[in-house]
Design an enzyme around this catalytic site. Structure first.
Site, short mmCIF file in Angstrom:
data_model
loop_
_atom_site.label_atom_id
_atom_site.label_comp_id
_atom_site.label_asym_id
_atom_site.label_seq_id
_atom_site.Cartn_x
_atom_site.Cartn_y
_atom_site.Cartn_z
N HIS A 90 0.88 -1.33 -0.04
CA HIS A 90 -0.06 0.09 -0.12
C HIS A 90 0.89 1.35 -0.01
O HIS A 90 2.04 1.48 0.49
CB HIS A 90 -1.05 -0.11 0.90
N ASP A 92 -0.18 4.42 0.81
CA ASP A 92 -0.57 5.48 2.02
C ASP A 92 0.16 5.24 3.27
O ASP A 92 0.73 3.97 3.48
CB ASP A 92 -2.11 5.53 2.36
N GLU A 187 -5.24 2.02 2.42
CA GLU A 187 -5.01 0.63 3.25
C GLU A 187 -5.17 0.89 4.63
O GLU A 187 -6.07 0.53 5.47
CB GLU A 187 -3.70 -0.23 2.97
N GLU A 188 -4.49 2.11 5.33
CA GLU A 188 -4.57 2.34 6.65
C GLU A 188 -5.81 2.58 7.08
O GLU A 188 -6.19 2.45 8.26
CB GLU A 188 -3.60 3.43 7.08
#
Ligand SMILES: [Zn+2]
Length: 420
Positions: A90, A92, A187-188
């Site tokens: 990911h 981010d 994703e976070e």
């Protein structure tokens, strides 16, 4: 197949150079946003990755409107019929800690002392923070300057995948089947993966987003959200006897009935919990938000039954009180979906053994994009990046991990070519 010193050195240099470049690009996601990508800055890294994938001569390179980067590495000649797989990481970084203007620092030949940070004199990284640190004495360790996170989560994963792609392109002896690359946004904050184009990823994937060297994960929480509304009755407190139903007072009593031994602060490993995340309101009405977690669905069902039985008790105890509870299934434990295709996990274990790492499988006390994909029928275990203390200003990674993770990917591709 054995990886020569030349290839190992190539992987280290390539992944390190990319990693140092990626962490300087600000890509923090934003929980309060509702669109994907949640922050436009994530596209900045997306564009860089597109250019780099072009340099590596991959096919079908796309940066889409949601900030996903896709690319395709065609198979080696004669390996067209090998099972294809996808590699995901990911873009981010966590909004929990600033990820702007990250200045990576390499602590050469780590001597085992506490690591200090230039931008925060009070901050120190010790063995207590991270027991693994002791194993990394003599290695080069990368940290931030202490005013931001580092971003190894998950830019190490991106760098490791890119270095592996570069090696597949450069060294003809590294045979592989068709490989799909996908770098994902947000994703976070758990939003990105909903927007993934399933036509652009194959039926088996791996996320490269885990922690310490040798770690592999294919089990995560079974996760529920409970939202509560307590409806009481507000009356002037001076004239409230036998009339007032104080919603927020009763709510706090209600939540204090939950076992202390099943709170996040009293649980670890495979133990589940109730976590009261928020409560607000007044006498007339109070609302609350609780997350419920376990590795076993049945245990969570027991927790929800308990909450429902408490509701009945409280409505009897306080006539006129109404409690509404709304349960939402957030995500499932991926293990049962992955166990349907054990080869997906077995080959990672074999690859790690080839690299000389002790395989550590931990259940994830959280969820991953891989969990969502697994439930959707695409088994997706998680492979280590080597980063530690994610979402913290003490986040760090030994440079050796960048090489080792990329090595695992090369062996993994090789092992897939050996399958019938
Ligand atoms: Zn991550």
């Amino acid at each position: 197949m054995e990886l020569t010193k030349e290839i190992q050195k190539f992987l280290l240099n390539d992944a390190l150079e990319r990693f140092l470049r990626y962490v300087k690009i600000w890509t923090t996601s934003d929980e309060s946003a509702e669109s994907v990508p949640s922050t436009k800055v994530q596209l900045d890294l997306g564009k860089v990755l597109v250019e780099e994938l072009k340099e590596l001569n991959l096919d079908n390179i796309v940066l889409d409107e949601y900030g996903f980067v896709y690319a395709y590495l065609p198979p080696s000649k004669g390996f067209e019929n090998v099972q294809s797989f996808g590699l995901l990481a990911h873009i981010d970084t966590s909004p929990a800690v600033s990820g702007k203007d990250v200045k990576p620092v390499i602590h050469r030949n780590y001597d085992g002392k506490n690591i200090k940070f230039a931008q925060d004199k009070d901050l120190i990284l010790t063995f207590e923070d991270s027991p693994n640190l002791e194993e990394y004495i003599g290695l080069d360790i990368i940290t931030s300057e202490g005013d931001t996170l580092l971003g190894a989560d998950d830019k190490a994963g991106i760098a490791e995948i890119m270095a592996a792609c570069n090696a597949w392109r450069k060294f003809d002896k590294l045979k592989h089947g068709p490989i799909y690359i996908c770098f994902t946004p947000d994703e976070e904050i758990g939003l990105g993966i909903d927007k993934v184009d399933k036509n652009k990823i194959p039926e088996i994937c791996y996320t490269v987003d885990g922690g310490e060297m040798g770690e592999m994960e294919f089990e995560c929480f079974d996760a529920w959200l409970a939202q509560f509304k307590f409806k009481g009755l507000s009356v002037h407190p001076g004239h409230a006897k036998n009339k007032m139903i104080n919603a927020i007072q009763i709510a706090s009593r209600y939540f204090s009935e939950l076992p202390e031994s099943e709170a996040p602060e009293s649980t670890e490993e495979r133990e589940g919990y109730f976590h009261l995340a928020k409560m607000q309101g007044g006498a007339e009405e109070a609302t609350a938000r609780m997350i419920i977690r376990d590795f076993i669905l049945k245990n969570n069902q027991r927790r929800m039954d308990y909450i429902k039985s408490l509701k009945q008790t409280y409505e009897i105890r306080y006539p006129g009180l109404k409690i509404e509870i709304d349960f939402k299934y957030q995500y499932q434990n991926m293990v049962k979906y992955i166990e349907k295709k054990p080869i997906v996990v077995d080959l990672v274990k074999q690859a790690m053994e080839k690299v000389g790492l002790e395989v550590k499988t931990h259940p994830i006390r959280g969820g991953t994009d891989g969990a969502r994909l697994s439930v959707a029928g695409i088994p997706t275990p998680n492979i280590f990046t080597g980063g530690q203390l994610f979402h913290s200003r003490k986040e760090y990674i030994p440079t050796l991990a960048l090489q080792k993770s990329a090595e695992v990917l090369l062996y993994l591709a090789h092992l897939w070519t050996q399958q019938k």
